[in-house]
Scaffold this motif. Structure first.
Motif, short mmCIF file in Angstrom:
data_model
loop_
_atom_site.label_atom_id
_atom_site.label_comp_id
_atom_site.label_asym_id
_atom_site.label_seq_id
_atom_site.Cartn_x
_atom_site.Cartn_y
_atom_site.Cartn_z
N ARG A 1 0.81 -1.22 0.00
CA ARG A 1 0.00 0.00 0.00
C ARG A 1 0.84 1.27 0.00
NH1 ARG A 1 -5.02 -0.20 3.72
NH2 ARG A 1 -5.60 -1.52 1.97
N HIS A 2 2.00 1.23 0.62
CA HIS A 2 2.79 2.45 0.76
C HIS A 2 4.02 2.45 -0.14
CE1 HIS A 2 0.26 3.44 4.14
NE2 HIS A 2 0.51 2.27 4.68
N MET A 3 4.03 1.60 -1.14
CA MET A 3 5.20 1.52 -2.00
C MET A 3 4.79 1.00 -3.37
SD MET A 3 8.82 -0.30 -1.08
CE MET A 3 8.98 0.79 0.33
N GLY A 4 5.27 1.67 -4.40
CA GLY A 4 4.97 1.23 -5.76
C GLY A 4 6.07 0.34 -6.31
N VAL A 5 5.71 -0.53 -7.24
CA VAL A 5 6.72 -1.37 -7.88
C VAL A 5 7.66 -0.49 -8.70
CG1 VAL A 5 7.11 -3.16 -9.60
CG2 VAL A 5 5.28 -3.42 -7.94
N LYS A 6 8.92 -0.73 -8.58
CA LYS A 6 9.90 0.02 -9.36
C LYS A 6 9.73 -0.31 -10.83
CE LYS A 6 14.87 0.87 -9.81
NZ LYS A 6 16.20 0.50 -9.30
N MET A 7 9.52 0.73 -11.63
CA MET A 7 9.35 0.53 -13.06
C MET A 7 10.71 0.51 -13.73
SD MET A 7 6.09 0.25 -13.42
CE MET A 7 5.64 0.57 -15.11
N LEU A 8 10.98 -0.53 -14.47
CA LEU A 8 12.28 -0.71 -15.10
C LEU A 8 12.32 -0.03 -16.46
CD1 LEU A 8 12.52 -4.55 -14.39
CD2 LEU A 8 13.57 -2.73 -13.03
N GLN A 9 13.52 0.40 -16.86
CA GLN A 9 13.71 0.83 -18.25
C GLN A 9 13.72 -0.42 -19.11
OE1 GLN A 9 15.47 2.66 -15.93
NE2 GLN A 9 15.49 4.79 -16.57
N ILE A 10 12.77 -0.50 -20.03
CA ILE A 10 12.62 -1.71 -20.84
C ILE A 10 12.63 -1.38 -22.33
CG2 ILE A 10 11.34 -2.94 -19.04
CD1 ILE A 10 8.78 -2.42 -20.68
N ALA A 11 12.93 -2.37 -23.12
CA ALA A 11 12.88 -2.28 -24.58
C ALA A 11 12.84 -3.71 -25.10
CB ALA A 11 14.08 -1.53 -25.14
N PHE A 12 12.60 -3.85 -26.40
CA PHE A 12 12.75 -5.18 -27.00
C PHE A 12 13.37 -5.04 -28.38
CE2 PHE A 12 8.42 -4.02 -28.36
CZ PHE A 12 8.46 -4.30 -29.72
N PHE A 13 13.95 -6.14 -28.83
CA PHE A 13 14.65 -6.16 -30.10
C PHE A 13 14.19 -7.37 -30.90
CE2 PHE A 13 17.11 -3.96 -26.97
CZ PHE A 13 17.51 -2.81 -27.62
N LEU A 14 14.16 -7.19 -32.21
CA LEU A 14 13.69 -8.23 -33.11
C LEU A 14 14.82 -8.59 -34.07
CD1 LEU A 14 10.97 -9.72 -33.89
CD2 LEU A 14 10.78 -8.01 -35.70
N TYR A 15 15.18 -9.86 -34.11
CA TYR A 15 16.24 -10.35 -35.00
C TYR A 15 15.68 -11.44 -35.89
CZ TYR A 15 19.82 -8.15 -32.02
OH TYR A 15 20.60 -7.26 -31.32
N LYS A 16 16.08 -11.43 -37.16
CA LYS A 16 15.70 -12.51 -38.06
C LYS A 16 16.61 -13.71 -37.80
CE LYS A 16 13.85 -12.94 -42.72
NZ LYS A 16 13.88 -14.40 -42.71
N THR A 17 16.06 -14.90 -37.92
CA THR A 17 16.84 -16.11 -37.69
C THR A 17 16.54 -17.14 -38.76
OG1 THR A 17 17.35 -17.86 -36.09
CG2 THR A 17 15.08 -17.10 -36.17
N ASP A 18 17.52 -17.96 -39.06
CA ASP A 18 17.34 -19.05 -40.02
C ASP A 18 17.11 -20.39 -39.32
OD1 ASP A 18 17.71 -17.35 -42.23
OD2 ASP A 18 19.91 -17.52 -42.05
N ILE B 1 13.42 -10.32 -28.27
CA ILE B 1 14.20 -10.35 -27.04
C ILE B 1 13.81 -9.16 -26.16
CG2 ILE B 1 16.51 -10.39 -26.02
CD1 ILE B 1 17.57 -11.50 -28.62
N PRO B 2 12.98 -9.37 -25.14
CA PRO B 2 12.67 -8.31 -24.17
C PRO B 2 13.86 -8.14 -23.23
CG PRO B 2 11.02 -10.07 -24.16
CD PRO B 2 12.23 -10.59 -24.84
N ALA B 3 14.18 -6.90 -22.89
CA ALA B 3 15.34 -6.66 -22.03
C ALA B 3 15.11 -5.45 -21.14
CB ALA B 3 16.59 -6.45 -22.89
N THR B 4 15.74 -5.50 -19.98
CA THR B 4 15.83 -4.32 -19.12
C THR B 4 17.14 -3.63 -19.46
OG1 THR B 4 16.95 -5.55 -17.37
CG2 THR B 4 14.53 -5.46 -17.30
N PHE B 5 17.25 -2.36 -19.11
CA PHE B 5 18.48 -1.64 -19.43
C PHE B 5 19.65 -2.14 -18.59
CE2 PHE B 5 21.25 2.17 -18.91
CZ PHE B 5 21.77 2.15 -20.20
N LEU B 6 19.45 -2.17 -17.27
CA LEU B 6 20.51 -2.66 -16.39
C LEU B 6 20.40 -4.16 -16.21
CD1 LEU B 6 20.56 0.05 -13.56
CD2 LEU B 6 22.16 -0.21 -15.46
N PRO B 7 21.51 -4.88 -16.23
CA PRO B 7 21.46 -6.32 -15.99
C PRO B 7 21.10 -6.62 -14.54
CG PRO B 7 23.73 -5.56 -16.07
CD PRO B 7 22.88 -4.39 -16.47
N GLU B 8 20.71 -7.86 -14.30
CA GLU B 8 20.37 -8.35 -12.96
C GLU B 8 19.18 -7.61 -12.35
OE1 GLU B 8 21.90 -11.07 -12.33
OE2 GLU B 8 23.27 -10.77 -13.99
#
Length: 592
Positions: A503-520, A563-570
């Motif tokens: 109630r007294h704390m919000g979830v930390k919102m992460l810097q996020i992005a995703f990338f799309l790669y073609k694969t064979d 590939i979904p990713a956060t900016f900082l690892p871990e």
């Protein structure tokens, strides 16, 4: 350098100055490019040529394919302030239970059917007893997450305020919504936008709930779309008042209470009323509809005429639109010399082209202030402006021109772009080609995942070795669009978990992005070496701490890896991948 990964890994880029403000200042989105990148080519003479490019490098010349080394220096940006952040900023913490405001009893954990569980809750009440929500009590702990208190607040039920209260009177309308003393214009402007389709509001607040008389229990049920599913929030109907008047949101009709009750339910979902101060309209519109919302920055749009065309078509096709005002949020308690409120969210309630006898065609926007007061635009095309005399009466009537001091007004699109900093558009379904029309959806698929420190929380491509450990999802596009010889329109979104930790704390919102790669090879994860020698084929853009990031892609049939990713690892977190396409496709998680 031979085929595959180099025996000597490229030097790790220094991870410093990660968090940078949006480049266009507070309240602006970062640029579309995902990073600062260069293409480094080693020639036969061992000279080095560096070509800086903000665009995607799809592939290298075949004779140099083995000698191309991808180099990126990725950055992240913080989401802009919304304008009505309160004096006390809600502290952030790690995700915990994720169920704040959502009763497990009411989403199938005890009863298989929701209606049965709600009815069971009502039948536990004694005769003449009214439901009191112990999880969201009628006291200051419900209003404030900070240490503030207010001894003058009295909690009253609707029947104690008016005779014969109703949830809805003549259905829902944008004109119902009136903001109180809480800085949640981002939510209320979204309610007003969605109210253009009353059936959607009635899905959030089912209308068959009595507020007095037969069947009245004091229990009110609301539903919101949260992280991929509709969830139920139960509240009691006690509302905070002073001197017998609601202090927070209300309806323009004193006997109508859907606005006040949906605000209370949304506050419960966030922990307190105070936690609603400052937020993103696009998030609220998604919570109210389950749709897709995108934000457009005025300063980032190269061709504002194209944006107007998009808004015009979106409005005609039933999309929900909000906008927010430029300026210092500390002045958000009063209107400026133009009659507008700085750092404030508004509803876009109309978009139209008009014909003027002298000015010709004029692009217009109708805007509504959720204050629903006399604070209105007083510049060109204001309610009483003489320019309206040059518009045919039939057209004025169709546009609903009036001189009411109700907070709603028309203004030219040029003035709109000058006065507002962003506009958010929400559609119930995907708009693949950005033409304002909700396109046919052949398939919609979603998969949830998790970033686990030490396992799948690899972070950005500033460290390729770690980035390669992020979750990977195989997207197989099977055929092109009917009107496209080669490609298929696909809309991809990645949403991070957004329920509250407590109630007294919000979830930390992460810097996020995703990338799309073609694969064979659709049967295997992309290896580390792939990222050394290939740029992405699509991206959501700069890492940012938005709840959801989206990208439209025109893809030729084949196999792709998301590939979904956060900016900082871990960085631990939960996420959901959403994919929409007018044509069949397959989506699955690749084994780790």
């Amino acid at each position: 350098m031979g085929c595959g990964a180099s025996q000597e890994a490229p030097p790790e880029l220094p991870q410093q100055e990660y968090f940078k403000p949006a480049p266009n200042g507070v309240g602006s989105m970062p640029p579309r490019a995902a990073d600062d990148r260069s293409l480094v080519v080693m020639t036969s003479k061992d000279t080095i040529t560096v070509v800086t490019s903000p665009s995607l490098v799809r592939s290298a010349p075949s004779q140099l394919a083995e000698e191309v080394h991808v180099s990126v220096n990725e950055e992240a940006a913080d989401k802009p302030k919304t304008g009505e952040e309160g004096a006390f900023e809600l502290p952030e913490g790690e995700f915990e239970d994720g169920m704040l405001g959502i009763s497990g009893l009411l989403i199938g954990q005890v009863f298989p059917q929701e209606e049965d569980s709600i009815q069971a809750l009502r039948t536990t009440l004694a005769l003449e007893e009214h439901f009191c929500d112990e999880d969201f009590p009628a006291d200051n702990s419900t209003i404030f997450f900070s240490e503030r208190t207010d001894a003058d607040i009295e909690w009253k039920r609707p029947f104690e305020l008016v005779d014969e209260p109703q949830l809805f009177i003549d259905g829902a309308s944008r004109r119902d919504v009136v903001q109180g003393c809480l800085g949640d214009c981002w939510f209320l402007s979204s309610c007003a936008a969605v109210a253009r389709k009353p059936k959607l509001i009635e899905r959030v607040v089912p209308p068959d709930q009595a507020l007095f008389g037969d069947g009245y229990t004091g229990l009110v049920v609301c539903r919101f779309w949260r992280f991929g599913e509709w969830v139920t929030v139960c509240i009691d109907d006690r509302l905070p008042t002073k001197d017998g008047v609601l202090i927070f949101a209300r309806s323009a009709e004193p006997s109508e209470f859907w606005v006040a009750l949906v605000e209370k339910a949304y506050a419960k979902l966030h922990g307190t009323f105070e936690a609603l101060e400052g937020g993103q309209s696009m998030d609220a519109m998604v919570d109210l509809t389950g749709g897709l919302a995108e934000r457009y920055e005025m300063e980032d749009i190269e061709n504002l005429k194209k944006l107007y065309a998009h808004l015009l078509k979106s409005s005609r096709n039933g999309a929900f639109i909000t906008c927010s005002r430029k300026g210092d949020w500390r002045n958000a308690t009063k209107a400026d010399k133009h009659g507008l409120v700085e750092g404030h969210a508004y509803t876009v309630s109309g978009v139209a082209r008009i014909k003027h006898e002298d000015l010709g065609t004029v692009n217009m926007i109708r805007v509504r202030n959720p204050w629903a007061s006399g604070d209105e635009w007083n510049g060109d095309w204001a309610d009483s402006d003489e320019r309206w005399s040059g518009v045919p009466e039939e057209q004025r009537t169709r546009l609903g021109i009036s001189s009411l001091s109700d907070g709603e007004f028309w203004m030219s699109y040029d003035d709109f772009c000058e006065q507002f900093e962003e506009v958010s558009v929400c559609t119930i379904g995907p708009d693949f080609d950005n033409d304002g029309t909700v396109d046919h959806v052949g398939q919609v698929k979603a998969i949830k995942g998790e970033w686990i420190p030490g396992q799948t929380a690899g972070g950005s491509r500033n460290d390729f070795e770690k980035f390669a450990t992020n979750p990977q999802f195989l997207l197989t596009v099977e055929e092109p669009d009917d009107d496209d010889d080669d490609g298929c329109n696909v809309l991809i979104g990645v949403m991070q978990e957004h329920r509250r930790s407590n109630r007294h704390m919000g979830v930390k919102m992460l810097q996020i992005a995703f990338f799309l790669y073609k694969t064979d090879d659709p049967n295997k994860r992309l290896p580390l070496s792939h990222f050394y020698y290939n740029y992405e084929d699509g991206t959501s853009g700069t890492y940012i701490n938005f709840r959801e990031v989206l990208s439209r892609e025109d893809l030729v049939p084949g196999h792709y890896v998301i590939i979904p990713a956060t900016f900082l690892p871990e960085s631990p977190g939960y996420f959901m991948v959403r994919v929409y396409s007018p044509k069949p496709f397959q989506l699955k998680k690749l084994p780790e």
